[in-house]
Design a protein around this motif. Structure first.
Motif, PDB file in Angstrom:
ATOM      1  N   MET A   1       0.834  -1.178   0.000  1.00 52.49           N
ATOM      2  CA  MET A   1       0.000   0.000   0.000  1.00 52.49           C
ATOM      3  C   MET A   1       0.883   1.248   0.000  1.00 52.49           C
ATOM      4  SD  MET A   1      -2.858   1.274   2.727  1.00 52.49           S
ATOM      5  CE  MET A   1      -1.847   2.084   3.920  1.00 52.49           C
ATOM      6  N   LYS A   2       0.528   2.188  -0.839  1.00 55.56           N
ATOM      7  CA  LYS A   2       1.209   3.480  -0.888  1.00 55.56           C
ATOM      8  C   LYS A   2       0.208   4.536  -0.448  1.00 55.56           C
ATOM      9  CE  LYS A   2       5.144   2.601  -3.160  1.00 55.56           C
ATOM     10  NZ  LYS A   2       6.404   3.226  -3.123  1.00 55.56           N
ATOM     11  N   LYS A   3       0.711   5.573   0.215  1.00 57.45           N
ATOM     12  CA  LYS A   3      -0.178   6.614   0.721  1.00 57.45           C
ATOM     13  C   LYS A   3       0.490   7.979   0.583  1.00 57.45           C
ATOM     14  CE  LYS A   3      -2.879   7.670   4.841  1.00 57.45           C
ATOM     15  NZ  LYS A   3      -3.223   7.221   6.197  1.00 57.45           N
ATOM     16  N   TRP A   4      -0.292   8.953   0.120  1.00 56.13           N
ATOM     17  CA  TRP A   4       0.197  10.313  -0.034  1.00 56.13           C
ATOM     18  C   TRP A   4      -0.806  11.279   0.577  1.00 56.13           C
ATOM     19  CZ3 TRP A   4      -0.111   6.750  -3.940  1.00 56.13           C
ATOM     20  CH2 TRP A   4       1.091   6.305  -4.492  1.00 56.13           C
ATOM     21  N   GLU A   5      -0.304  12.405   1.055  1.00 56.90           N
ATOM     22  CA  GLU A   5      -1.161  13.491   1.518  1.00 56.90           C
ATOM     23  C   GLU A   5      -0.887  14.714   0.661  1.00 56.90           C
ATOM     24  OE1 GLU A   5      -0.833  14.169   5.706  1.00 56.90           O
ATOM     25  OE2 GLU A   5      -1.847  12.288   6.190  1.00 56.90           O
ATOM     26  N   GLY A  10      -6.126  24.696   1.022  1.00 56.14           N
ATOM     27  CA  GLY A  10      -6.171  24.675   2.477  1.00 56.14           C
ATOM     28  C   GLY A  10      -6.753  23.413   3.089  1.00 56.14           C
ATOM     29  N   ILE A  11      -7.078  22.430   2.259  1.00 59.95           N
ATOM     30  CA  ILE A  11      -7.652  21.169   2.754  1.00 59.95           C
ATOM     31  C   ILE A  11      -6.665  20.046   2.487  1.00 59.95           C
ATOM     32  CG2 ILE A  11      -9.564  19.536   2.547  1.00 59.95           C
ATOM     33  CD1 ILE A  11     -11.252  21.909   1.497  1.00 59.95           C
ATOM     34  N   LYS A  12      -6.440  19.210   3.504  1.00 57.58           N
ATOM     35  CA  LYS A  12      -5.531  18.079   3.352  1.00 57.58           C
ATOM     36  C   LYS A  12      -6.307  16.879   2.824  1.00 57.58           C
ATOM     37  CE  LYS A  12      -1.629  17.707   5.895  1.00 57.58           C
ATOM     38  NZ  LYS A  12      -0.826  17.559   7.091  1.00 57.58           N
ATOM     39  N   HIS A  13      -5.846  16.323   1.702  1.00 56.80           N
ATOM     40  CA  HIS A  13      -6.472  15.161   1.078  1.00 56.80           C
ATOM     41  C   HIS A  13      -5.528  13.966   1.174  1.00 56.80           C
ATOM     42  CE1 HIS A  13      -9.645  17.630  -0.733  1.00 56.80           C
ATOM     43  NE2 HIS A  13      -8.694  18.514  -0.974  1.00 56.80           N
ATOM     44  N   THR A  14      -6.113  12.770   1.301  1.00 54.46           N
ATOM     45  CA  THR A  14      -5.344  11.541   1.379  1.00 54.46           C
ATOM     46  C   THR A  14      -5.621  10.687   0.157  1.00 54.46           C
ATOM     47  OG1 THR A  14      -5.516  11.582   3.778  1.00 54.46           O
ATOM     48  CG2 THR A  14      -4.846   9.505   2.782  1.00 54.46           C
ATOM     49  N   ILE A  15      -4.560  10.205  -0.474  1.00 57.70           N
ATOM     50  CA  ILE A  15      -4.666   9.320  -1.636  1.00 57.70           C
ATOM     51  C   ILE A  15      -3.895   8.049  -1.306  1.00 57.70           C
ATOM     52  CG2 ILE A  15      -4.137   9.016  -4.089  1.00 57.70           C
ATOM     53  CD1 ILE A  15      -4.226  12.123  -4.290  1.00 57.70           C
ATOM     54  N   GLU A  16      -4.555   6.896  -1.479  1.00 55.17           N
ATOM     55  CA  GLU A  16      -3.927   5.605  -1.207  1.00 55.17           C
ATOM     56  C   GLU A  16      -4.064   4.710  -2.433  1.00 55.17           C
ATOM     57  OE1 GLU A  16      -4.864   3.767   2.710  1.00 55.17           O
ATOM     58  OE2 GLU A  16      -6.231   5.483   2.867  1.00 55.17           O
ATOM     59  N   TYR A  17      -3.051   3.883  -2.647  1.00 53.71           N
ATOM     60  CA  TYR A  17      -3.096   2.873  -3.698  1.00 53.71           C
ATOM     61  C   TYR A  17      -2.888   1.529  -3.031  1.00 53.71           C
ATOM     62  CZ  TYR A  17      -1.675  -0.029  -7.642  1.00 53.71           C
ATOM     63  OH  TYR A  17      -1.574  -1.046  -8.557  1.00 53.71           O
ATOM     64  N   LYS A  23      -7.101  -3.993  -7.611  1.00 53.32           N
ATOM     65  CA  LYS A  23      -6.334  -2.763  -7.408  1.00 53.32           C
ATOM     66  C   LYS A  23      -7.317  -1.651  -7.080  1.00 53.32           C
ATOM     67  CE  LYS A  23      -3.075  -4.362 -10.810  1.00 53.32           C
ATOM     68  NZ  LYS A  23      -3.805  -5.534 -11.256  1.00 53.32           N
ATOM     69  N   LYS A  24      -7.015  -0.884  -6.020  1.00 52.37           N
ATOM     70  CA  LYS A  24      -7.926   0.164  -5.570  1.00 52.37           C
ATOM     71  C   LYS A  24      -7.172   1.460  -5.330  1.00 52.37           C
ATOM     72  CE  LYS A  24     -10.672  -3.135  -2.944  1.00 52.37           C
ATOM     73  NZ  LYS A  24     -11.073  -3.552  -1.617  1.00 52.37           N
ATOM     74  N   TYR A  32     -12.095   3.515  -5.366  1.00 49.76           N
ATOM     75  CA  TYR A  32     -12.281   3.359  -6.807  1.00 49.76           C
ATOM     76  C   TYR A  32     -11.457   2.160  -7.274  1.00 49.76           C
ATOM     77  CZ  TYR A  32     -13.716   8.209  -6.204  1.00 49.76           C
ATOM     78  OH  TYR A  32     -14.324   9.347  -5.762  1.00 49.76           O
ATOM     79  N   LYS A  33     -12.106   1.246  -7.984  1.00 50.64           N
ATOM     80  CA  LYS A  33     -11.379   0.121  -8.561  1.00 50.64           C
ATOM     81  C   LYS A  33     -10.734   0.591  -9.852  1.00 50.64           C
ATOM     82  CE  LYS A  33     -14.199  -3.558  -6.671  1.00 50.64           C
ATOM     83  NZ  LYS A  33     -15.097  -4.671  -6.943  1.00 50.64           N
ATOM     84  N   VAL A  34      -9.496   0.171 -10.079  1.00 53.79           N
ATOM     85  CA  VAL A  34      -8.792   0.553 -11.298  1.00 53.79           C
ATOM     86  C   VAL A  34      -8.268  -0.687 -11.998  1.00 53.79           C
ATOM     87  CG1 VAL A  34      -8.128   2.870 -10.575  1.00 53.79           C
ATOM     88  CG2 VAL A  34      -6.673   0.960  -9.969  1.00 53.79           C
ATOM     89  N   LYS A  35      -8.054  -0.551 -13.280  1.00 49.67           N
ATOM     90  CA  LYS A  35      -7.588  -1.650 -14.106  1.00 49.67           C
ATOM     91  C   LYS A  35      -6.371  -1.186 -14.906  1.00 49.67           C
ATOM     92  CE  LYS A  35      -9.778  -4.835 -17.172  1.00 49.67           C
ATOM     93  NZ  LYS A  35     -10.871  -5.087 -18.058  1.00 49.67           N
TER      94      LYS A  35
END
Length: 156
Positions: A1-5, A10-17, A23-24, A32-35
């Motif tokens: 799992m990878k994670k970024w902020e 001014g809003i903190k968003h989190t993105i994870e793979y 794969k999500k 979100y499912k990705v292909k």
């Protein structure tokens, strides 16, 4: 799992793979499912926008990185769309993987998969010479594997 902020407006968003059975990509808790865009190698280029902030999650093989406003966070290199890869690189990928498997089996298929990741990485950097050199090296290794397996069969 990878994670970024990522901070946008001014809003903190989190993105994870996440890689598992599927794969999500998880953006602020939304899944979100990705292909992959390629049948042989995991290639994902997923767009995410937060107002004026454009993000691209790019996955090549097992390596994932997030580009924010045109620059990757991990490598600090400029974002290059995967769709910009020349068709001939995909032909080399297919030859290395399928041709290798047909010529010398599963071991040769693995060599083709690993080398194909290099073709794509060099192709994104617009480096033609290293792509061709990797293809020649891959073909040579697969040829040696095939000869070795043939000699084993001949001995028995």
């Amino acid at each position: 799992m990878k994670k970024w902020e990522v901070e946008a407006d001014g809003i903190k968003h989190t993105i994870e793979y996440k890689v598992g059975f599927t794969k999500k990509i998880i953006v602020d808790g939304e899944t979100y499912k990705v292909k992959s865009s390629n049948a042989f190698i995991n290639l994902i280029d997923y767009a995410i926008s937060f107002g004026d902030t454009d993000c691209r999650l790019v996955v090549i093989g097992a390596k994932a990185d997030l580009a924010v406003n045109g620059t990757f966070l991990g490598s600090k290199k400029p974002y290059e769309p995967i769709s910009n890869l020349p068709v001939w690189i995909y032909v080399l990928v297919g030859l290395s993987i399928l041709g290798g498997m047909l010529f010398a089996g599963i071991l040769s298929l693995i060599v083709g998969l690993l080398m194909s990741i290099l073709y794509i990485q060099f192709g994104l950097k617009k480096k033609t010479g290293p792509v061709i050199a990797c293809f020649i090296i891959c073909s040579a290794i697969q040829g040696l594997i095939g000869c070795f397996l043939a000699s084993l069969l001949y001995l028995y």
